[in-house]
Enzyme design. Structure first.
Site, PDB file in Angstrom:
ATOM      1  N   CYS A 191       0.862  -1.174   0.000  1.00  5.50           N
ATOM      2  CA  CYS A 191       0.000   0.000   0.000  1.00  5.50           C
ATOM      3  C   CYS A 191       0.897   1.222   0.000  1.00  5.50           C
ATOM      4  CB  CYS A 191      -0.900   0.039   1.247  1.00  5.50           C
ATOM      5  SG  CYS A 191      -2.113  -1.296   1.344  1.00  5.50           S
ATOM      6  N   GLY A 238      -0.534   0.504  -5.092  1.00 11.24           N
ATOM      7  CA  GLY A 238      -1.848  -0.065  -4.872  1.00 11.24           C
ATOM      8  C   GLY A 238      -2.863   0.523  -5.821  1.00 11.24           C
ATOM      9  N   ASN A 256       0.223   0.928   5.984  1.00 15.38           N
ATOM     10  CA  ASN A 256       0.928   0.137   4.978  1.00 15.38           C
ATOM     11  C   ASN A 256       1.706  -0.946   5.707  1.00 15.38           C
ATOM     12  OD1 ASN A 256       2.462  -0.900   2.854  1.00 15.38           O
ATOM     13  ND2 ASN A 256       3.995   0.724   3.011  1.00 15.38           N
ATOM     14  N   GLY A 257       1.385  -2.209   5.416  1.00 16.26           N
ATOM     15  CA  GLY A 257       2.096  -3.297   6.073  1.00 16.26           C
ATOM     16  C   GLY A 257       1.162  -4.447   6.381  1.00 16.26           C
ATOM     17  N   TYR A 310      11.547  -4.364  -7.008  1.00 17.97           N
ATOM     18  CA  TYR A 310      10.321  -4.236  -7.792  1.00 17.97           C
ATOM     19  C   TYR A 310       9.337  -3.166  -7.326  1.00 17.97           C
ATOM     20  CZ  TYR A 310       5.649  -5.666  -9.474  1.00 17.97           C
ATOM     21  OH  TYR A 310       4.393  -5.681  -9.992  1.00 17.97           O
TER      22      TYR A 310
END
Length: 477
Positions: free
Chosen positions: A13, A40, A114-115, A255
């Protein structure tokens, strides 16, 4: 629904936040989320406050789709936080979009995450047994409830008490009626940085590329275990959780992150370029041209060409106007989706020995289709190089990974993978080569668990056996 790039690890995210008395915080957050869109594409949201009221606008789809008609607005708004989501816990539903907003005895709070929490199931069960009602199936709501139930006097103390109970990877942006708060887990799994605009507005972002978009100067990264609080008195720093052994996600450099970002002092572009150079040194592949699987393989492919002296050219064209959620999960339509997403340039590859560079192979299905596509376009040979080691183990820290049996490297050797995808040869970057590709960051500060099974956080049996993004939806079935 199925993402047509199903051969890839899925993004986690992105979070963004602004504190400003002079600038349009809603617009800045919108622009910041645009820059973080790669992290995201399922949903997006922005929450704002004017110091008395708090509002949120959330929706399914890309940032420009969610806010096509109007951004959230209040007179005298001065704090905003935003979120772009790829679901790692909970279905892709409107109810699970972020930021979340809650009213509690201490006032109002909004939170974006985020996580992935590795002990969320245990905490949620305990809270439910105490009467807590959950409205979503995401682990973010666990954090919101812990903060709301804390009996500490200040919001800073409430947050510190709450995060002491959670484990895993988390970067949080939290908004109260008068503060913007950001914090990072004690091992620094996910990136988070601080910026400041010329007008003095404070900005926090998952990646530095979003700071550039809003005209903010990069100040520094949030340290692992640190909480920063921005209000009218400026910026304050707290040790929220005692820092532990660093374990930043190596896939940010392979990536996830945009190549124009710098994370913890390491240029993403420089790392990927060096990965390509290391691939050339290790593989010693010879060919007529080097091509990439766009876009994530571009930088590594250019590094391979630079090191080997073999010309780099476009061999595959990516259609950037394909939506990510309209393809139905049938094999025939998945095959069509790959052809819609990528197409070979016949004039570039015909009669050539092609070295194709990609960042990773997860299931191998898409790689096989691309190899077949190049052969159909007339490629004489296809030699594939991958700028990461074989992925043999799941991730529990905020990446939507398959169960291990779906990871092709968990069940096949490199030679078997080569045969499966139909390439003439195949080389994965070694773990040693990957470590050497970090030009400024300390390679010992990274998490390589998806390659070597060395998980930095000990997880409960429930976490490992129940590692499913739909865990909170399936457990009552």
């Amino acid at each position: 629904m199925v993402d047509i790039t199903s051969n890839k690890w899925k993004e986690e995210c992105g979070v963004f936040g602004v504190f400003s008395r002079t600038e349009d915080v809603s617009m800045l957050t919108y622009l910041g989320l645009y820059a973080l869109q790669h992290r995201g594409q399922e949903s997006a949201g922005i929450a704002i406050t004017d110091g008395a009221w708090m509002d949120v606008n959330r929706g399914m789809g890309l940032v420009n789709e969610v806010f096509r008609h109007q951004l959230p607005h209040m007179e005298n708004q001065y704090i905003a936080i935003g979120h772009v989501r790829y679901s790692t816990t909970g279905s892709s539903l409107l109810a699970n979009t972020q930021p979340l907003i809650a009213n509690y005895c201490g006032g109002k709070i909004s939170l974006a995450h985020n996580g992935n929490l590795t002990n969320a199931a245990e905490i949620r069960r305990s809270l439910e047994e105490q009467g807590t009602i959950f409205q979503t199936s995401i682990d973010t709501e666990v954090i919101v409830n812990l903060i709301a139930r804390s009996r500490k006097s200040t919001i800073e103390e409430k947050i510190i008490e709450s995060v002491a109970q959670i484990k895993g990877a988390y970067c949080l942006t939290i908004m109260t009626e008068n503060k913007l708060i950001a914090l990072r887990d004690p091992q620094g799994f996910r990136p988070l940085c601080i910026g400041k605009t010329e007008e003095g507005s404070w900005v926090v972002s998952s990646e530095s590329c979003a700071l550039d978009v809003v005209g903010a100067e990069f100040i520094r990264d949030v340290k692992p275990g640190e909480m920063v609080v921005m209000d009218d008195d400026g910026l304050k720093s707290y040790e929220c959780v005692k820092p532990q052994k660093r374990a930043s996600c190596i896939f940010e450099y392979i990536y996830f992150a945009r190549p124009d970002s710098t994370i913890d002092g390491q240029s993403v572009h420089a790392a990927r370029f060096m990965m390509g150079r290391m691939l050339a040194r290790e593989s010693k592949f010879k060919g007529d041209i080097v091509i990439s699987v766009p876009d994530s393989g571009n930088t590594a492919a250019s590094g391979f060409a630079y090191e080997s002296g073999i010309p780099y050219c476009e061999g595959l064209i990516k259609n950037r106007y394909i939506g990510r959620t309209f393809i139905q999960p049938t094999q025939k339509k998945r095959d069509t989706a790959v052809r819609l997403k990528l197409n070979a340039i016949k004039e570039a590859v015909k009669g050539k020995s092609v070295i194709m560079v990609d960042d990773s192979i997860v299931r191998g299905t898409t790689s096989g289709k691309i190899v077949k596509m190049l052969r159909k376009a007339g490629a004489k040979e296809v030699h594939m190089c991958v700028s990461s080691p074989p992925i043999g183990y799941p991730c529990y820290y905020g990446i939507d990974t398959s169960v291990r049996k779906e990871l092709i490297a968990a069940t096949k050797t490199v030679e078997e993978i080569r045969e499966y995808i139909g390439a003439d040869s195949l080389h994965f970057l070694s773990l040693e080569g990957l470590r050497a590709s970090l030009t400024t960051a300390n390679p010992d500060d990274m998490c390589y668990a998806c390659f070597n099974n060395a998980y930095p956080i000990e997880m409960s049996k429930e976490t490992v056996t129940g590692a499913d993004k739909y865990v909170f939806e399936q457990r009552h079935k």
